[in-house]
Scaffold this motif. Structure first.
Motif, short mmCIF file in Angstrom:
data_model
loop_
_atom_site.label_atom_id
_atom_site.label_comp_id
_atom_site.label_asym_id
_atom_site.label_seq_id
_atom_site.Cartn_x
_atom_site.Cartn_y
_atom_site.Cartn_z
N UNK A 183 13.96 48.69 -2.38
CA UNK A 183 13.46 49.78 -2.06
C UNK A 183 12.06 49.63 -1.41
N UNK A 184 11.21 48.79 -2.18
CA UNK A 184 9.78 48.70 -1.75
C UNK A 184 9.79 47.98 -0.28
N UNK A 185 10.35 47.14 -0.20
CA UNK A 185 10.13 46.53 1.12
C UNK A 185 10.51 47.48 2.38
N UNK A 186 11.63 48.29 2.28
CA UNK A 186 11.68 49.36 3.26
C UNK A 186 10.54 50.15 3.24
N UNK A 187 10.29 50.81 2.01
CA UNK A 187 9.17 51.77 2.08
C UNK A 187 7.86 51.12 2.67
N UNK A 205 5.51 39.51 0.77
CA UNK A 205 4.28 38.55 0.66
C UNK A 205 2.98 39.20 0.85
N UNK A 206 2.92 40.29 1.60
CA UNK A 206 1.89 40.92 2.20
C UNK A 206 1.30 41.92 0.99
N UNK A 207 2.32 42.68 0.31
CA UNK A 207 1.72 43.64 -0.57
C UNK A 207 2.02 43.11 -1.90
N UNK A 208 2.50 42.01 -2.30
CA UNK A 208 2.51 41.66 -3.67
C UNK A 208 3.81 42.04 -4.33
N UNK A 209 5.05 42.18 -3.44
CA UNK A 209 6.31 42.98 -4.01
C UNK A 209 7.09 41.94 -4.56
N UNK A 210 8.07 42.37 -5.60
CA UNK A 210 8.93 41.24 -6.25
C UNK A 210 9.67 40.80 -5.16
N UNK A 211 10.33 39.50 -5.47
CA UNK A 211 11.35 38.84 -4.61
C UNK A 211 12.65 39.28 -4.97
N UNK A 212 13.79 39.16 -4.11
CA UNK A 212 15.04 39.89 -4.29
C UNK A 212 16.17 38.95 -4.18
N UNK A 213 16.15 37.62 -3.82
CA UNK A 213 17.24 36.70 -3.99
C UNK A 213 18.27 37.17 -2.85
N UNK A 214 19.63 37.02 -3.09
CA UNK A 214 20.54 36.74 -1.87
C UNK A 214 21.11 38.11 -1.46
N UNK A 215 20.22 39.10 -1.53
CA UNK A 215 20.66 40.48 -1.04
C UNK A 215 20.06 40.91 0.04
N UNK A 216 20.66 41.39 1.20
CA UNK A 216 20.21 41.50 2.56
C UNK A 216 20.05 43.12 3.10
N UNK A 217 20.48 43.86 2.46
CA UNK A 217 20.25 45.39 2.81
C UNK A 217 19.19 45.77 3.12
N UNK A 218 18.12 45.39 2.51
CA UNK A 218 16.73 45.72 2.60
C UNK A 218 16.10 45.06 4.04
N UNK A 219 16.56 43.84 4.27
CA UNK A 219 16.09 43.04 5.42
C UNK A 219 16.57 44.02 6.75
#
Length: 247
Positions: A183-187, A205-219
Motif C-alpha cells: 500500500x505504501x509503495x503505491x502511495x 529504499x527511499x522512504x524507509x518502507x517495509x520490504x514485501x517479498x514475492x508479491x508484485x501487485x504494488x510493482x
C-alpha cells in the motif's frame, strides 16, 4: 542508440515497475528508454518466492494481469497467483510492442544536473566494471531526457547518487510487512526531486518502507502511477516550468 539520445523518459532499471511505467508512457507516444545493467529484462519478476516460479498479486492489481492477458488463478479473497515466467514475458512483450527502447548491459553511473533539476543520466557499458583497472578506462556517455525514473529496485541507484550530493535523504528499506509495504509503495510513488520520479522498490529504499517479498501487485500499480506522474513532469518541462520538489 539514436532514439535513446532523443528520449522523453529514461528509466533506470527494467524490472516490473520500470517495464510497466515504460509501457504506459510509450503507449501515449513518448520516446522511452530503459537502461538495464543486465543482458535481460524483468528483474525479480521471473521468479516467485523461494524459486517456486509463482507470483502473488493482490487486488486490484489483478486488473493489470487482465489488461496484459496474463492468466491467473484466484487463490483466496483478494489474492491471486500467476506463473512468474509467463507474467514477466508478457510484460516485457507489452513494453516492447508499445515501442520502449532498451539499452541492456548498460549501467547507470551518474546523473546530469542542470539548474537544480535531474536532466538525464550518465551511463557506461556494464562489463567495464568487471575489467582490470588497466583495461577499464572506457569513457561513459550522457543521455538527456525530460524525466528520469528510478526503477532500480532496492539499490535505488539514482536516488542514492543524489544523496551522495547532499540533495536527498534516503532511509533504506525496512523489515518485511507485506500488506503495509504494498500500500505504501503505491502511495509514495512520486517525484522526489525535480525531474526524478521513483517507482517500485526504489520507493521503499527511499522512504524507509517495509520490504514485501514475492508479491508484485504494488510493482505494477506503482509503475502505472509513475507513468502518470512522469507525463506531468514531461509536460511541465515542455512548458518551460520548473519545480522545487525535493525529499
Amino acid at each position: 542508440m539514436n532514439r535513446a539520445l532523443d528520449a522523453d523518459a529514461i528509466i533506470v532499471g527494467g524490472g516490473p515497475s520500470g517495464l510497466m511505467a515504460g509501457r504506459d508512457l510509450a503507449l501515449k507516444g513518448y520516446n522511452v528508454v530503459i537502461v538495464e545493467r543486465n543482458n535481460y529484462l524483468g528483474g525479480g519478476f521471473w521468479m516467485g518466492g523461494y524459486l517456486m516460479n509463482i507470483i502473488t498479486i493482490r487486488s486490484p492489481a489483478h486488473e493489470i494481469l487482465k489488461e496484459l492477458d496474463i492468466p491467473y488463478e484466484n487463490y483466496s479473497d483478494g489474492l491471486y497467483t500467476a506463473s512468474a515466467p509467463q507474467a514477466c514475458a508478457k510484460l516485457i512483450a507489452a513494453a516492447c510492442d508499445a515501442g520502449v527502447n532498451v539499452l541492456n548491459m548498460t549501467a547507470f553511473e551518474d546523473v546530469i544536473l542542470k539548474e537544480n533539476r535531474v536532466s538525464g543520466v550518465v551511463v557506461n557499458w556494464s562489463p567495464v566494471y568487471s575489467l582490470p583497472p588497466g583495461l577499464s578506462c572506457v569513457d561513459p556517455i550522457s543521455v538527456e531526457a525530460k524525466v528520469v525514473i528510478d526503477a532500480s529496485g532496492h539499490d535505488a541507484v539514482v536516488v542514492r547518487k543524489l544523496e551522495n550530493y547532499g540533495l536527498v535523504d534516503m532511509k533504506g528499506t525496512g523489515a518485511m510487512w507485506v500488506k503495509a509495504s504494498e500500500d505504501l509503495i503505491v502511495e509514495k510513488t512520486s517525484e522526489v526531486y525535480n525531474g526524478l520520479v521513483i517507482t517500485g522498490m526504489a520507493v521503499s529504499a527511499t522512504y524507509g518502507l517495509p520490504r514485501m517479498g514475492p508479491t508484485f501487485g504494488a510493482m505494477l500499480l506503482s509503475g502505472k502511477k509513475c507513468a502518470e506522474i512522469a507525463e506531468r513532469v514531461i509536460k511541465r518541462f515542455e512548458r518551460g516550468e520548473n519545480s522545487s520538489t525535493s525529499l
